[in-house]
Motif scaffolding. Structure first.
Motif, short mmCIF file in Angstrom:
data_model
loop_
_atom_site.label_atom_id
_atom_site.label_comp_id
_atom_site.label_asym_id
_atom_site.label_seq_id
_atom_site.Cartn_x
_atom_site.Cartn_y
_atom_site.Cartn_z
N UNK A 87 0.83 -1.20 0.00
CA UNK A 87 0.00 0.00 0.00
C UNK A 87 0.88 1.27 0.00
N UNK A 88 1.85 1.31 0.92
CA UNK A 88 2.69 2.52 1.00
C UNK A 88 3.58 2.66 -0.22
N UNK A 89 4.03 1.50 -0.77
CA UNK A 89 4.86 1.58 -1.97
C UNK A 89 4.03 2.14 -3.12
N UNK A 90 2.80 1.66 -3.24
CA UNK A 90 1.93 2.15 -4.31
C UNK A 90 1.67 3.64 -4.12
N UNK A 91 1.48 4.04 -2.87
CA UNK A 91 1.23 5.45 -2.61
C UNK A 91 2.46 6.30 -2.93
N UNK A 92 3.64 5.75 -2.65
CA UNK A 92 4.88 6.47 -2.96
C UNK A 92 5.02 6.69 -4.46
N UNK A 93 4.40 5.82 -5.27
CA UNK A 93 4.37 6.03 -6.72
C UNK A 93 3.26 7.00 -7.10
N UNK A 94 2.12 6.83 -6.44
CA UNK A 94 0.95 7.62 -6.82
C UNK A 94 1.13 9.10 -6.49
N UNK A 95 1.69 9.39 -5.33
CA UNK A 95 1.78 10.79 -4.90
C UNK A 95 2.55 11.65 -5.91
N UNK A 96 3.81 11.30 -6.25
CA UNK A 96 4.49 12.15 -7.24
C UNK A 96 3.90 12.05 -8.63
N UNK A 97 3.35 10.86 -9.01
CA UNK A 97 2.81 10.73 -10.36
C UNK A 97 1.61 11.64 -10.55
N UNK A 98 0.68 11.58 -9.59
CA UNK A 98 -0.52 12.40 -9.75
C UNK A 98 -0.22 13.88 -9.66
N UNK A 99 0.71 14.27 -8.78
CA UNK A 99 0.99 15.70 -8.73
C UNK A 99 1.68 16.14 -10.02
N UNK A 100 2.55 15.28 -10.58
CA UNK A 100 3.19 15.62 -11.84
C UNK A 100 2.18 15.76 -12.96
N UNK A 101 1.27 14.78 -13.06
CA UNK A 101 0.24 14.82 -14.10
C UNK A 101 -0.61 16.08 -13.96
N UNK A 102 -0.98 16.35 -12.72
CA UNK A 102 -1.87 17.49 -12.48
C UNK A 102 -1.20 18.81 -12.86
N UNK A 103 0.04 18.99 -12.42
CA UNK A 103 0.74 20.25 -12.72
C UNK A 103 0.90 20.41 -14.23
#
Lengths: 617, 85
Positions: A587-603
């Motif tokens: 779960x935390x590993x997936x979140x560690x991928x999701x957090x920067x990916x989604x912020x990157x996509x969003x920006x």
């Protein structure tokens, strides 16, 4: 030589030079650095003294055996387990009193102890004299003075360990004193054994600290140093990078001619030259020079003791985000390698704050990423014009832009830390005690050997290992066709509509995905994919590369979005694996991928939409 | 001599104070004691960070930075009537 099991354990407060002593005794290269918490994993080594073999265990720093952190708990358990025949307690001669608390506590557990008073040279410089014989009488165990940097005192230490390990098991008097009693005892022992030649022995350190951490000069110096390190990296890497590119291109020509001579089939030169060799040579030419300059500079600041000052300066902002100031230290480590930095997050005691540091670490671009960012800046944003033709002013502009990119990464770190501690990682900031160690003069030879061997070559080797199969895979994808389209074309075309939304194109996004094993290979993959469409063979300089990129529809917006996405996307495979090992949670590993990916996509999405709406690019 | 007891957080830069009581409990208290903060320990306030918090103190020969959350829970009495050095 007898191989009896004599286990020796090194124990001591954080940052007293345990790892240096370990290296001196074993001849190994355990990483050292002037900041508390450098050693987070127990290191093991061996040495032979007078025909007997000793197994040496280096433990993470601990202030006491009363555990307040997982590292102290590990150390405490190890000491109490009796696994070690002899415990060597390393003390800092410039701060003996505080160190004695641990010494006294260990003496209550076992009497087979050797005290090693390290940093005697530093103490001498500060006119602190320590009566080692008197200290030995007071404590009742051997006391050896040492200078881990020069190796002075190591023979004596080995001899003391040898004779102590042959002593019969003497049971210690079972008595547990209170911390109050121990601190008082340490005070009286020090009053008897330590003599200060001058009252303000730390005056110089205090003056430097006032400069490095005061309201105005503190942040200014921090920013200047950051920009300066990048400027030196950029300007220093420029010529070697260009020379290496030329050299590899020349070799390539030779190899192609040779393959033609022996009439090798086309796929051989395709797979090995266009595929593997080109990715490999890009990785070495573009990554090696910046690393070889950045790592020694960073190691210099680390050995000097500057990093804890950064944490001191920035703690307030981390506290506002309900995180730990030591996250500034793990952030700095991220510049070198995010995977190493994730392990380094163990210095943060609170599990909640440690997770925040782990999840946000990849917002700091590691050495595999910032050379690519430098290249993009040089191609699209710090372009030499007729007016600013000088290379120096150009490199200054590049360095400033890179600094701005890094600062946005730091802001993102703070912002996401804040969001995390308001949502899924709620909690109040835990207590914070950060030691600001005395400044130590870094030794140049040690810096160069260590940063080049341990860091540069290590990171480069990993990138090279990854780039060989990656080069092959991309070439194969590029040359295996299904229904008239290559696999690479098929996948980039699938990704393309989505990638356009975030200012990139299908090829760039594909390169990021294929670059999962190592970010170093992202740009060479793009080059290979574009070049095959063009039928053009090679790219020696950034200017040629820019032409290729612009031919494929790049604008300044594409470059900017790619920089942002480099800064903010999933961590590389090594880092992901490390995060999994550290958190033991998918779960935390997936979140560690999701957090920067989604912020990157969003920006990237918002930026692209805004620019297109305003009619730019 | 001024016997007023105040939180460590309040002593000015350059001033020295003697620890009277630790108000914090649990592991925070243990950690503070381990670095030598017990009743009677003399602490010198060295340096504020750029934002004013944390503050660096000289504690038994070591420089330790403490956040205001911690230093407000360490009660001290002035040693030198706050004479700036």
């Amino acid at each position: 030589m007898s191989t009896s099991n004599i286990t020796i354990s090194l124990v001591g407060n954080p940052n007293v030079g345990k790892s240096s002593i370990f290296n001196q005794l074993t001849g190994l290269n355990q990483h050292t650095g002037n900041w508390p918490g450098k050693t987070v994993v127990t290191a093991r080594g061996r040495y032979v003294f007078e025909n007997r073999e000793y197994a040496l265990v280096d433990t993470p720093g601990a202030y006491s055996l009363t555990a307040h952190s997982p590292e102290e708990e590990a150390t405490s358990e190890f000491v109490r387990s009796g696994e070690a025949s002899v415990i060597v307690v390393i003390c800092d001669a410039t701060c003996l009193e505080r160190n004695l608390n641990l010494v006294l506590q260990i003496l209550e557990v076992t009497q087979r102890v050797v005290i090693c008073v390290n940093l005697m040279d530093e103490a001498r410089k500060k006119k602190i004299s320590i009566d080692l014989e008197k200290l030995e009488r007071e404590l009742g165990v051997p006391v050896i003075g040492a200078e881990a940097l020069t190796g002075a005192g190591m023979r004596k230490l080995m001899r003391a360990i040898a004779s102590e390990s042959q002593k019969a098991d003497g049971l210690p008097e079972i008595k547990e004193s209170s911390v109050f009693e121990r601190v008082k005892k340490a005070e009286s022992i020090c009053a008897a054994c330590v003599h200060y030649g001058k009252a303000d022995y730390n005056a110089l350190d205090r003056r430097i600290d006032r400069l490095l951490t005061s309201r105005w000069s503190g942040p200014l110096i921090m920013l200047t140093l950051l920009a300066l390190v990048f400027w030196l990296t950029i300007i220093g890497a420029n010529y070697p990078s260009a020379a290496l590119s030329k050299f590899f291109f020349w070799i390539e020509g030779g190899m192609l001619a040779f393959l033609e001579n022996i009439q090798a089939p086309g796929w051989v030169s395709g797979l090995f030259i266009t595929g593997i060799y080109r990715v490999l040579s890009w990785v070495v030419a573009v990554m090696l020079p910046p690393m070889a300059i950045f790592f020694p500079l960073f190691t210099f600041l680390e050995d000097l003791g500057y990093l804890p000052r950064v944490a001191f300066n920035m703690d307030y902002y981390f506290k506002k985000c309900r995180a730990c100031g030591k996250q500034a230290l793990t952030m700095c480590m991220g510049f070198g390698c995010n995977a190493a930095a994730v392990i380094g997050c163990r210095i943060i005691d609170s599990p909640r704050e440690r997770l925040i540091a782990v999840l946000t670490n990849s917002f700091v671009p590691c050495n595999g990423r910032f050379p690519a960012i430098i290249a993009l800046i040089a191609m699209f944003f710090a372009v030499p014009t007729v007016r600013t033709a000088s290379a120096a002013s150009n490199s200054i502009l590049s360095a400033l832009l890179l600094t701005a990119v890094i600062l946005s990464g730091i802001l993102l770190t703070l912002f996401m830390s804040r969001i995390l501690s308001r949502t899924i990682l709620q909690g109040v900031p835990s207590s914070f005690t950060l030691e600001l160690p005395p400044f130590r003069k870094p030794r140049l030879s040690k810096i160069i050997v260590r940063s080049l061997l341990d860091r540069t070559l290590f990171v480069l080797a990993r990138a090279v290992i990854v780039s060989v199969p990656a080069g092959a895979i991309v070439w194969l994808m590029n040359n295996i066709t299904v229904g008239g389209l290559s696999l690479l074309q098929l996948s980039t075309q699938t990704l393309d509509p989505f990638a356009r939304f975030i200012g990139l194109d299908g090829t760039i996004l594909m390169a990021f995905i294929l670059g999962f094993p190592a970010n170093e290979i992202v740009i060479p993959i793009i080059i290979m994919a574009y070049a095959s469409a063009n039928g053009i063979t090679s790219y020696e300089s950034l200017a040629q590369l820019k032409v290729l990129f612009i031919d494929h529809g790049w604008t300044w917006l594409t470059a900017l979005c790619m920089i942002i996405f480099s800064l903010s996307h999933w961590p590389c495979s090594t880092t992901c694996l490390t995060i999994y090992k550290e958190t033991r949670s998918v779960k935390w590993t997936a979140l560690a991928c999701a957090v920067p990916t989604f912020s990157g996509l969003l920006i990237c999405f918002v930026l692209t939409a805004a620019v297109r709406l305003l009619g730019g690019a | 001599m001024d016997e007023k007891v105040i939180p460590l957080q309040k002593i000015p830069i350059g001033a020295k104070a003697k620890v009277k009581t630790l108000l914090s409990m649990g592991s925070v208290r243990g950690r503070l004691q381990d670095i030598g903060l017990i009743e009677g320990t003399v602490v010198e306030c060295l340096q504020k960070s750029p934002a004013g918090d944390p503050i660096a103190y000289l504690i038994r020969g070591a420089v330790i930075a403490l956040r205001s959350e911690e230093s407000s829970k360490i009660l001290v009495e002035s040693c030198d009537g706050y004479v700036h050095v």
